[in-house]
Structures are given as structure tokens and as C-alpha cells.
Scaffold this active site. Structure first.
Site, PDB file in Angstrom:
ATOM      1  N   ARG A   1       0.820  -1.207   0.000  1.00  0.00           N
ATOM      2  CA  ARG A   1       0.000   0.000   0.000  1.00  0.00           C
ATOM      3  C   ARG A   1       0.852   1.254   0.000  1.00  0.00           C
ATOM      4  O   ARG A   1       1.937   1.269   0.594  1.00  0.00           O
ATOM      5  CB  ARG A   1      -0.764   0.107   1.300  1.00  0.00           C
ATOM      6  CG  ARG A   1      -2.013  -0.638   1.402  1.00  0.00           C
ATOM      7  CD  ARG A   1      -2.515  -0.295   2.790  1.00  0.00           C
ATOM      8  NE  ARG A   1      -2.754  -1.530   3.474  1.00  0.00           N
ATOM      9  CZ  ARG A   1      -3.967  -1.875   3.873  1.00  0.00           C
ATOM     10  NH1 ARG A   1      -4.980  -1.060   3.690  1.00  0.00           N
ATOM     11  NH2 ARG A   1      -4.148  -3.001   4.473  1.00  0.00           N
TER      12      ARG A   1
ATOM     13  N   SER B   1       8.441  -4.923   6.022  1.00  0.00           N
ATOM     14  CA  SER B   1       8.206  -6.019   6.973  1.00  0.00           C
ATOM     15  C   SER B   1       9.169  -7.181   6.793  1.00  0.00           C
ATOM     16  O   SER B   1       8.753  -8.320   6.552  1.00  0.00           O
ATOM     17  CB  SER B   1       6.766  -6.493   6.840  1.00  0.00           C
ATOM     18  OG  SER B   1       5.897  -5.397   6.901  1.00  0.00           O
TER      19      SER B   1
ATOM     20  N   ASP C   1       6.698  -3.954  10.400  1.00  0.00           N
ATOM     21  CA  ASP C   1       5.233  -3.922  10.577  1.00  0.00           C
ATOM     22  C   ASP C   1       4.812  -4.128  12.029  1.00  0.00           C
ATOM     23  O   ASP C   1       3.808  -3.579  12.497  1.00  0.00           O
ATOM     24  CB  ASP C   1       4.503  -4.916   9.644  1.00  0.00           C
ATOM     25  CG  ASP C   1       5.038  -6.334   9.727  1.00  0.00           C
ATOM     26  OD1 ASP C   1       6.035  -6.559  10.446  1.00  0.00           O
ATOM     27  OD2 ASP C   1       4.459  -7.226   9.071  1.00  0.00           O
TER      28      ASP C   1
HETATM   29  C1  BG6 Z   1      -1.108  -5.032   7.996  1.00  0.00           C
HETATM   30  C2  BG6 Z   1       0.100  -4.155   7.883  1.00  0.00           C
HETATM   31  O1  BG6 Z   1      -2.126  -4.414   8.638  1.00  0.00           O
HETATM   32  O2  BG6 Z   1      -0.734  -6.235   8.607  1.00  0.00           O
HETATM   33  C3  BG6 Z   1       1.134  -4.887   7.063  1.00  0.00           C
HETATM   34  O3  BG6 Z   1      -0.184  -2.901   7.444  1.00  0.00           O
HETATM   35  C4  BG6 Z   1       1.485  -6.134   7.742  1.00  0.00           C
HETATM   36  O4  BG6 Z   1       2.249  -4.117   6.844  1.00  0.00           O
HETATM   37  C5  BG6 Z   1       0.242  -6.921   7.870  1.00  0.00           C
HETATM   38  O5  BG6 Z   1       2.534  -6.808   7.139  1.00  0.00           O
HETATM   39  C6  BG6 Z   1       0.453  -8.251   8.406  1.00  0.00           C
HETATM   40  O6  BG6 Z   1      -0.554  -9.025   7.933  1.00  0.00           O
HETATM   41  P1  BG6 Z   1      -0.613  -9.809   6.560  1.00  0.00           P
HETATM   42  O7  BG6 Z   1      -1.572 -10.854   6.902  1.00  0.00           O
HETATM   43  O8  BG6 Z   1      -1.096  -8.865   5.532  1.00  0.00           O
HETATM   44  O9  BG6 Z   1       0.740 -10.349   6.313  1.00  0.00           O
HETATM   45  C1  GLC Z   2       8.459 -11.899   8.636  1.00  0.00           C
HETATM   46  C2  GLC Z   2       9.434 -10.775   8.638  1.00  0.00           C
HETATM   47  C3  GLC Z   2       9.151  -9.850   9.776  1.00  0.00           C
HETATM   48  C4  GLC Z   2       7.722  -9.422   9.762  1.00  0.00           C
HETATM   49  C5  GLC Z   2       6.835 -10.609   9.758  1.00  0.00           C
HETATM   50  C6  GLC Z   2       5.397 -10.238   9.724  1.00  0.00           C
HETATM   51  O1  GLC Z   2       8.693 -12.647   9.752  1.00  0.00           O
HETATM   52  O2  GLC Z   2      10.724 -11.278   8.723  1.00  0.00           O
HETATM   53  O3  GLC Z   2       9.989  -8.731   9.688  1.00  0.00           O
HETATM   54  O4  GLC Z   2       7.470  -8.630  10.846  1.00  0.00           O
HETATM   55  O5  GLC Z   2       7.143 -11.425   8.678  1.00  0.00           O
HETATM   56  O6  GLC Z   2       5.036  -9.583   8.573  1.00  0.00           O
END
Ligand code: BG6
Ligand code: GLC
Ligand code: BG6
Ligand code: GLC
Length: 917
Positions: free
Chosen positions: A539, A602, A656
Site C-alpha cells: 500500500r 516487513s 510492521d
Molecule cells: C497489515 C500491515 O495491517 O498487517 C502490514 O499494514 C502487515 O504491513 C500486515 O505486514 C500483516 O498481515 P498480513 O496478513 O497482511 O501479512
Molecule cells: C516476517 C518478517 C518480519 C515481519 C513478519 C510479519 O517474519 O521477517 O519482519 O514482521 O514477517 O510480517
């Protein structure tokens, strides 16, 4: 010559007169074809009523599902025990089904008496008696050493939710043992068997005698799909389409329904055809008002009906010169076997005279003729009524199959049908008249219900063996409390390793300093851009923070990151990101605006300040080249420069977890942990600076991105890792890495499920042993499907539909297993998360020297948000493993982007403050 003619004439005249007399007297018992068609139609309505969910509770014909789903296919084999209780005889048997692959059944059996004091005494004693007989049989046959499965033929109405269970709805016929109605017969017998220590028997199936009969006959004739008993009691079963059985989930195939037609009329539906004799008989029975149809038909009652009629006729002066013998007054004096004997072709009249004489009567020729005709009318009515109900079943079968003509076989058994000389012929004839569009074969079950019961048991025993195999696989995923505590302790050790300078380089849980040192204080304000890369969605956001009011406005756009970009070159990846930013600015009308930017990235990054982050290694689904070991902020800056269209002030790079903690911390100051249960698995928390040896300074706190996904990479989780986890690991982009993440996060849970399903299919336990192309496809079970499959609100049918959408052609049984597999895998994930989280909250509590601690955990991620049970199990586990911590879970509604913007705002404020000094 003349005398002979005269005699013959006299006799014919006598016969005619007597028959006319009896016909007149029993006018009401003679049912016309029209009436039979009407009864047939009424029974059709009754069946429908019994099958419907809403109408079943008040239906008198209960239409009980039997959980017998298929007729024998010849593949059944093994050695079984069998009990046959509820007909005129109680038997214990040993049945040997086809060892050499051809249809071959051998039986050895022993009859045991069923004295009234047992069958009408105390329920416990009844079952103890049955168990004693079984033990006796096994001793005599030298079977004590063997563990044999047992099939129980129990000829009473039982409600079943599975094959090996039967709640007795009510006793019928001669039985009336106390304390049994409403209880499970199988468990009562199992308990009774426990008294015999040397008895090792597993009751695998409970079947009604009708079902046993149908299965016995179906073993020889695959067309057999109906079973009828006309014996002590009367009843029928047939194969019904699953889609018509509301009381059982699933719509595939067929299931045998035990109609319990004996109760037809218990709601008054047959009052117009019941006679005064039927009513009188009913009043004197063990179960007045019940089994009214049965009481007009079966052998327990026919003799008695005849007696009541004779008595009445005698009283009216129509028989025996008005004389009544006292024996005629005694209930039960005329039995059905007498009725059968009196109706014999040649010897009938002689038999009649003998029987009446035995009753102390002196019958005339006329009396004998009249009595014989009474018997005929009573047994004829019985056959007619059975024929009408059977015709209704046959019509239903024909309509279910949408056939113009039905060819079918009806399996028959029961003493009345077997010993009465005319009965079968009459029954067959009337059935054929009532349903001219059915070609019916009537097949007498020569070997009783038991052979069929053994077939059902054979199938059940195969299913049980398969179930054991499935359970063995599922058991690998069940963690004990002890194991969870062990995991919690190991995680705790890893935290310390990661924080300490000496051990840090080798630590698998990296405990990365984030340079985020405080929570937003509400004074932040301004407009910020945010990027959010690494979760399900990429996003770009615009975040407007207004000071004082703790209110934030966000605008965002989701962009796709194609697989070839995720796994292409670093330059391509960052160029794509910048392209998306450009599109977003365009879309928002912000072209050329120079805004501060927070970058949620992340993945594990080593940071030396808030705006520097060197990617340690890719995780999850990313694998772009030339990024590992590089500063992602630099890479982003360079890509912006390459594009040369706009400039951005990249202020912060944020994991994240950290973004989530900040998002939640903006609302709840007690939020000091950030948790992601999404594509990946990770956690961050606020740590005392003095504990962070990698960063100078002892004052205050700093957020640590634990990167706990790497927990176990040193082998410390090997004891709980299953072969399926290993397969998932080997097929991943980063084998050997992120082992904890691979047991817990959305990206991998579906894969674990898929590996288990492949294995079960290979063992022939699922999908008919066929591994489809779809099942071979990596990634078919996304988190959302896993979550849907496990939803409690979904009926099995819907689960099946989801699986079908995924291209998995499953039966209802398959769907149950798939759901269970999903269940153990996601449960283990939630528990592992719980153990990890318990480790951190306990550490925080101890570090602060608190006896009790309250803390809020900010959570995000598709697994946490979408899965129906994950969050609950997580909560429960934490509660158990960290009993001194009050852990509140706060769902981050706005994602990490908002947190990243807040961090950017704080950093901007600090930058400004520094500049001003
Ligand atoms: C979201 C965050 O709400 O949650 C993301 O904005 C994050 O950055 C995510 O990685 C984690 O959840 P998913 O299920 O989208 O990997
Ligand atoms: C993976 C990444 C970590 C992140 C997580 C959740 O483990 O290495 O940095 O926080 O995924 O998205
Ligand atoms: C037998 C079955 O063949 O038929 C019994 O094995 C069953 O279990 C019986 O109940 C029905 O007939 P009856 O006449 O013995 O009640
Ligand atoms: C009674 C029982 C029924 C059984 C039948 C024949 O009607 O209720 O379960 O099948 O007798 O034995």
C-alpha cells in the site's frame, strides 16, 4: 354316489354360510384395494414427515438414520462377533467373512434364552446378562484370546448419530427393561462387558434387524435396497438419498433409513381402520397407544387378535353354540403359530379342530370353518397393511431415482413371513398390484440379520483402522502443556541471547534495535506519506495527523507486486515501488509535493538509526536479488533519483510489528508489544535500554523487533517439527530458515495442511486415494480459505463447496477430515504464538520486578483477523502460560501504515528539536 354329492354340497353350503357369517362380522377388517391405496398414500406422507427436520419431532414414523451408507461390495472381510437381540430368539455368533476374496461367509452361533425377568427387569442386569452370554460363547468357542470387533443387531428403535451408538427411543414388543430408554445401548453393553476382564471386544456397529436383513440379502443380490421384518414385530428399512435426509449433514450418496413403521398410526392416522379388537389388544399390551400399526400386523399380536375375535363371536352366540371355554379368556392362549397351523392348506381344518379342542372347546365343523376364516381375515389384513406400506417405500425409491419402472429387491425375514403358509404369496401379490410399475424380487434372508450386521461391522472396522491412521497424523500436531512451557522457556533463552553482545551474532532470534524510543504523545501533526510493503498487500498511504485530538485521516491505495518483481532484481523491485508512489501522488493530486515518508518494510533489518535499515535477509515470499546486506532506504532513495520526477524525505524505516504497536499505542499508552499473525509471524516490544547491549546508553526504553520467526533455526524446535513441517520448509524460498514462522504464519499453515492431505491421500485415507493436480499445487490454501473451512457457522456442505472451489473433489467424509486437519494445524500455530508471547510478557514482568503486570498487545495480520479460532486459542494459551500477566489484545484497525506515519512524525519533531538546539 349321491351321498357323496350330497355331502359335498352340504359342506360347500356350510362353508359358504360360515364364511359369509365371519365376513359380515369382520367386515371392518377386510380392506379394499382403494383403502390400501389410501393407506399407501398416508404412509408416503408419514415418511416425508419423519425425514423433515421441522416435522420429525412430532412425526410418529421416526425414519431413523442408520449411518449405514452403502450395501456390501464384496470387499468385506475379517472375523467378527455378533449379537442378535430383540427378535423371537437371542443369539450370539461368530462370523467369518470371505478370507480368500470370494463371497463366503461362515457362521457359528448359539442361542440363549431371554427370560421375562431379564427382559422386563432392570436395564443393568439385562446388559450384564447379555455380556455373560457373550463371555460364555467366547469361552466355548475358545475365542477369549482374540480381540474381535462386534456388531450388535438390536431390534428396537434407536436414535443414532453414528454407527457405534444407539439411544433407545422406546422399548417395543416384549421388552421393557427399566432405565434403558433414552440411554446409549452401546455404552451400556460396553460397560457391562468390563466385568469380564478377559473379554476384549469393541462394539463397532449397532444395527436394526431390518438393516441386518437388507445387508444380508444385498450381499447376494446387489439390487437389494429394502429390508422388511414381519416377525415378532414389524418394520422396514430402505436406502434413502442423503439429500432427502435433513437430520444428517451432507447430500452425497445414500443412507439406510430405519422407518420404524410399526409406529405408523400412533398419532391417530389409522383410527378409521382400527377395530374394537385392535383397541382392546392395545389396552392389554406392554405399551398402550404405541406401535399401533405393528399391533395389526406382527406375530406377537396376531394370535391375540384372533382370540379376542373368537371370544366376542362366542359371546354373541356365533361360535361354539355360544359356549366359551375358560381358556379362551386367557391372554396369549392363541399364538401366531396356531394361526399359521390353522391356515395350512390341507391339514388346516384338522389343525383347527385340534387347537380348539386343546383350548377346552368342542367345535363343530361349522365352528372350525369359521375360526379358520377368522384367521385368514386377520392374517390377510396383516399382509395387506404391510404391502401398502412397502408399496409406499417402493414408490419413493422409484421417484428418488426418477425412473418410470423400478427393478429392485426386498430382503425379507421374520417368523410370521417364514412360517405362515400363505403369507408371502399374499404379500407379494398385493405389493405387485399396488405398484405395477415396480419389478420386485422378494429375497428371504436365510441367515438372519447377522450376516448383514457383520458386513456393516466389517466396513466399520475398516473405517476405524483408517481413523486410527488419521489420528496418528493429527496427534503429531497436538502439543502438551509441558511442551508449551518448554517452548516458552526456550524462547526466553533466545531473547536473552539476541540482546547480549557476545551471543547476538549467533542468535536465531535477532532482537533488532529499531531506534523507536517512545510512544507518540499526541502533539504530532502534519501530512505524511507511508509505504507498507511485505504483508498481503502493498500500500501507499497519505496520513494526516491532527495534533491534540489524536485523530488521524488516511487515504490509501493498494498496489499489486507481481511475483516476478518480488523475486526479480532489487532495482526492479524498488523501481516498481517508486512507480506506485508516483501513481498514488498523481491519484491524490499531490504531484511534486515533498512530504516526509515512513517506510513500513516487513522484513528483518539491522538499523543504526531510525532512517537506516540494512536488509539481513528476505523472508516470506520475497527474494529480489542484490538487496540482502543493502540499506533499503538507500535503495529507495536511489530508485526515486533514477525516476527523477519527485523528491521525498525518507524519515523512518519501520517493521510492521513496530508500526502496529505504534498504531495501537496511539490509543492505548499501555501498548508495549506489537504482534503480527499474518503472512509472516513476528513480535516487537519495548525493552529497557540497559538490557540492549548493542546500543549505547542505559536510559529509557527502545523497541526491539525480535524477528522471532527465526526461532528454531538452531534446531531447538526439532522435537516438535513434523515431517510435514520439513516438507514445507524444503519447498520454501528459504529452506532451514524461519522455522517458527513456518509453523505459525498464514503463508505456511495452508502448505502444512496441503502436505498432510497429500500424505493422507497417498495412504488412501482421503479423496479416494487420488492426488489431483490441484492438490499438487503449492499455495492453494491461502489463509482466507483455511479460515473459511474452520468456521463453525459453515455446514459440512459449505466446506465441501469451498474444497470444490479449490478444485478438490471431496466427499462429505473427506470434508470432515480436511476440517480436522486445518483445525490441528491452526491450533498448534495459535498455541506456539501463545508460548512466544507468554515468554515476552513474563520477561517484561520480571524485568520490572512486578508481581502482577497489565499490558496491551497491539495485533495485526490476516491470520489473527480472519481465523475463527486463532485469537481465542492464543489468548487462552497466554493466560495459562503467563498467569501473572493481564494481557489485553488490541486489534490494529488501521494497519502499520498509520504507526509508521506516527513514528515519522515523532522523528520529524525530534529532528527539528535537534536542529533548533
Ligand atoms: C497489515 C500491515 O495491517 O498487517 C502490514 O499494514 C502487515 O504491513 C500486515 O505486514 C500483516 O498481515 P498480513 O496478513 O497482511 O501479512
Ligand atoms: C516476517 C518478517 C518480519 C515481519 C513478519 C510479519 O517474519 O521477517 O519482519 O514482521 O514477517 O510480517
Ligand atoms: C431374524 C433376525 O432372522 O429375524 C432377528 O436375526 C430378527 O434379529 C428376526 O429380529 C425377526 O424375526 P422374529 O420373528 O424372530 O422377531
Ligand atoms: C419392532 C422394533 C423394530 C424392529 C421390529 C422387527 O418394531 O421397534 O426396531 O425392527 O420390531 O423386529
Amino acid at each position: 354316489m349321491f351321498a357323496v354329492h350330497l355331502m359335498a354340497f352340504y359342506f360347500t353350503k356350510l362353508k359358504e354360510d360360515q364364511i359369509k357369517k365371519v365376513d359380515r362380522f369382520l367386515y371392518h377388517m377386510r380392506l379394499s384395494d382403494e383403502t390400501l391405496l389410501d393407506i399407501m398414500a398416508r404412509f408416503q406422507v408419514e415418511m416425508q414427515k419423519g425425514l423433515g427436520k421441522d416435522t420429525n419431532p412430532t412425526a410418529s414414523v421416526k425414519m431413523l438414520p442408520t449411518f449405514v451408507r452403502a450395501i456390501p461390495d464384496g470387499s468385506e472381510n475379517g472375523e467378527f462377533l455378533s449379537l442378535d437381540l430383540g427378535g423371537s430368539k437371542f443369539r450370539v455368533l461368530k462370523v467369518q467373512v470371505s478370507e480368500e476374496g470370494k463371497r463366503n461367509v461362515q457362521m457359528e452361533s448359539q442361542f440363549y434364552p431371554t427370560p421375562n425377568e431379564i427382559i422386563r427387569g432392570n436395564g443393568t442386569e439385562l446388559f450384564e446378562y447379555v455380556a455373560d452370554c457373550l463371555a460364555d460363547f467366547m469361552k466355548t468357542k475358545e475365542l477369549m484370546q482374540k480381540k474381535l470387533p462386534l456388531g450388535l443387531t438390536f431390534s428396537f428403535p434407536c436414535k443414532q448419530t453414528k454407527l457405534e451408538e444407539g439411544i433407545l427411543l422406546s422399548w417395543t414388543k416384549k421388552f421393557k427393561a427399566r432405565g434403558v430408554q433414552g440411554t446409549d445401548v452401546v455404552s451400556s453393553l460396553t460397560n457391562a462387558m468390563k466385568r469380564h476382564q478377559d473379554l476384549d471386544v469393541d462394539i463397532l456397529a449397532l444395527v436394526n434387524d431390518t438393516v441386518g436383513t437388507m445387508m444380508t440379502c444385498a450381499y447376494d443380490d446387489p439390487y437389494c435396497e429394502v429390508g422388511v421384518i414381519i416377525g415378532t414385530g414389524t418394520n422396514a428399512c430402505y436406502m434413502e438419498d442423503m439429500s432427502n435426509i435433513d437430520l444428517v449433514e451432507g447430500d452425497e450418496g445414500r443412507m439406510c433409513i430405519n422407518t420404524e413403521w410399526g409406529a405408523f398410526g400412533d398419532d391417530g392416522a389409522l383410527e378409521d381402520i382400527r377395530t374394537e379388537f385392535d383397541r382392546e389388544l392395545d389396552l392389554g399390551s406392554l405399551n398402550p397407544g404405541k406401535q399401533l400399526f405393528e399391533k395389526m400386523i406382527s406375530s406377537l399380536y396376531l394370535g391375540e387378535l384372533v382370540r379376542l375375535i373368537l371370544l366376542k363371536m362366542a359371546k354373541a352366540g356365533l361360535l361354539f353354540g355360544g359356549e366359551k371355554s375358560s381358556a379362551l379368556h386367557i391372554k396369549g392362549k392363541i399364538e401366531t403359530r396356531h394361526v399359521a397351523a390353522m391356515e395350512r392348506y390341507k391339514e388346516g381344518l384338522g389343525n383347527t379342530r385340534e387347537i380348539l379342542t386343546d383350548l377346552g372347546l368342542e367345535p363343530s365343523d361349522a365352528d372350525c370353518i369359521a375360526v379358520q376364516h377368522v384367521c385368514t381375515i386377520v392374517s390377510f389384513r396383516s399382509a395387506n397393511l404391510c404391502a401398502a406400506a412397502l408399496a409406499a417405500i417402493l414408490t419413493r425409491l422409484r421417484e428418488n431415482k426418477k425412473l418410470v419402472r423400478l427393478r429392485t429387491t426386498v430382503g425379507m425375514d421374520g417368523t410370521l413371513y417364514k412360517i405362515h403358509p400363505q403369507y408371502p404369496k399374499r404379500l407379494h401379490k398385493v405389493v405387485r398390484k399396488l405398484v405395477p410399475n415396480c419389478d420386485v424380487r422378494f429375497l428371504l434372508s436365510e441367515s438372519g440379520s447377522t450376516k448383514g450386521a457383520a458386513m456393516v461391522t466389517a466396513v466399520a472396522s475398516r473405517v476405524q483402522a483408517q481413523r486410527k491412521q488419521i489420528d496418528k497424523v493429527l496427534a503429531l500436531f497436538r502439543l502438551t502443556q509441558e511442551q508449551l512451557v518448554g517452548i516458552q522457556n526456550k524462547m526466553r533463552v533466545e531473547f536473552e541471547y539476541g540482546l547480549k553482545k557476545d551471543t547476538h551474532p549467533l542468535a536465531t532470534v535477532k532482537m533488532l534495535p529499531t531506534y523507536v524510543c517512545g510512544m507518540p504523545d499526541g502533539t504530532e501533526k502534519g501530512k505524511f506519506l507511508a509505504l507498507d510493503l511485505g504483508g498481503t498487500n502493498f500500500r501507499v498511504l497519505l496520513v494526516k495527523i491532527r495534533s491534540g485530538r489524536r485523530s488521524v485521516r488516511m487515504y490509501n491505495k493498494i498496489f499489486a507486486v507481481p511475483l516476478e518483481i518480488m523475486q526479480g532484481t532489487g532495482e526492479e523491485l524498488f523501481d516498481h515501488i517508486v512507480q506506485c508512489i508516483a501513481d498514488f501522488l498523481d491519484y491524490m493530486g499531490l504531484k511534486g509535493a515533498q512530504l516526509p515518508l515512513g517506510f513500513t518494510f516487513s522484513f528483518p533489518c539491522r538499523q543504526t538509526s531510525i532512517d537506516k535499515g540494512t536488509l539481513i535477509e528476505w523472508t516470506k515470499g520475497f527474494k529480489a536479488t542484490d538487496c540482502e546486506g543493502e540499506d533499503v532506504v538507500d535503495m529507495l532513495r536511489e530508485a526515486i533519483k533514477r525516476r527523477n520526477e519527485f523528491d521525498l524525505d525518507i524519515v523512518a524505516v519501520v517493521n510492521d510489528t513496530v508500526g502496529t504497536m505504534m498504531t495501537c499505542g496511539y490509543e492505548d499508552r499501555n501498548c508495549e508489544v506489537g504482534l503480527i499473525a499474518g503472512t509472516g509471524s513476528n513480535m516487537c516490544y519495548m525493552e529497557e535500554m540497559r538490557n540492549i547491549e548493542l546500543v549505547e546508553g542505559d536510559e529509557g526504553k527502545m523497541c526491539i523487533n525480535t524477528e522471532w520467526g527465526g526461532f528454531g533455526d538452531n534446531g531447538c524446535l526439532d522435537d516438535i517439527q513434523t515431517q510435514y513441517d520439513k516438507e514445507v520448509d524444503e519447498g520454501s524460498l528459504n529452506p532451514g530458515k524461519q522455522r517458527y514462522e513456518k509453523m505459525t504464519s498464514g503463508m505456511y499453515l495452508g502448505e502444512i495442511v496441503r502436505q498432510i492431505l497429500i500424505n493422507l491421500t497417498k495412504q488412501g485415507l482421503l479423496f479416494r486415494g487420488q492426488i489431483s493436480e490441484r492438490l499438487r499445487t503449492r499455495g492453494i490454501f491461502e489463509t482466507k480459505f483455511l479460515s473459511q473451512i474452520e468456521s463453525d457457522r459453515l455446514a459440512l456442505l459449505q466446506v465441501r463447496r469451498i474444497l470444490q472451489q479449490l478444485g478438490l473433489d471431496s466427499t462429505c467424509e473427506d470434508s470432515i477430515v480436511v476440517k480436522e486437519v486445518c483445525g490441528v494445524v491452526s491450533r498448534r500455530a495459535a498455541q506456539l504464538y501463545g508460548a512466544g508471547l507468554a515468554a515476552i510478557v513474563e520477561k517484561r514482568r520480571e524485568d520490572q520486578g512486578l508481581e502482577h503486570m497489565r499490558i496491551t498487545v497491539g495485533v495485526d495480520g490476516t491470520l489473527y483477523k480472519l481465523h475463527p479460532h486463532f485469537s481465542r486459542i492464543l489468548r487462552e494459551t497466554v493466560k495459562e502460560l503467563a498467569p501473572h500477566c493481564d494481557v489485553m489484545f488490541m486489534l490494529s484497525e488501521d494497519g502499520s501504515g498509520k504507526g509508521a506515519a506516527l513514528i515519522t512524525a515523532v522523528a520529524k519533531r525530534l529532528q527539528q528539536a535537534q536542529r533548533e538546539h
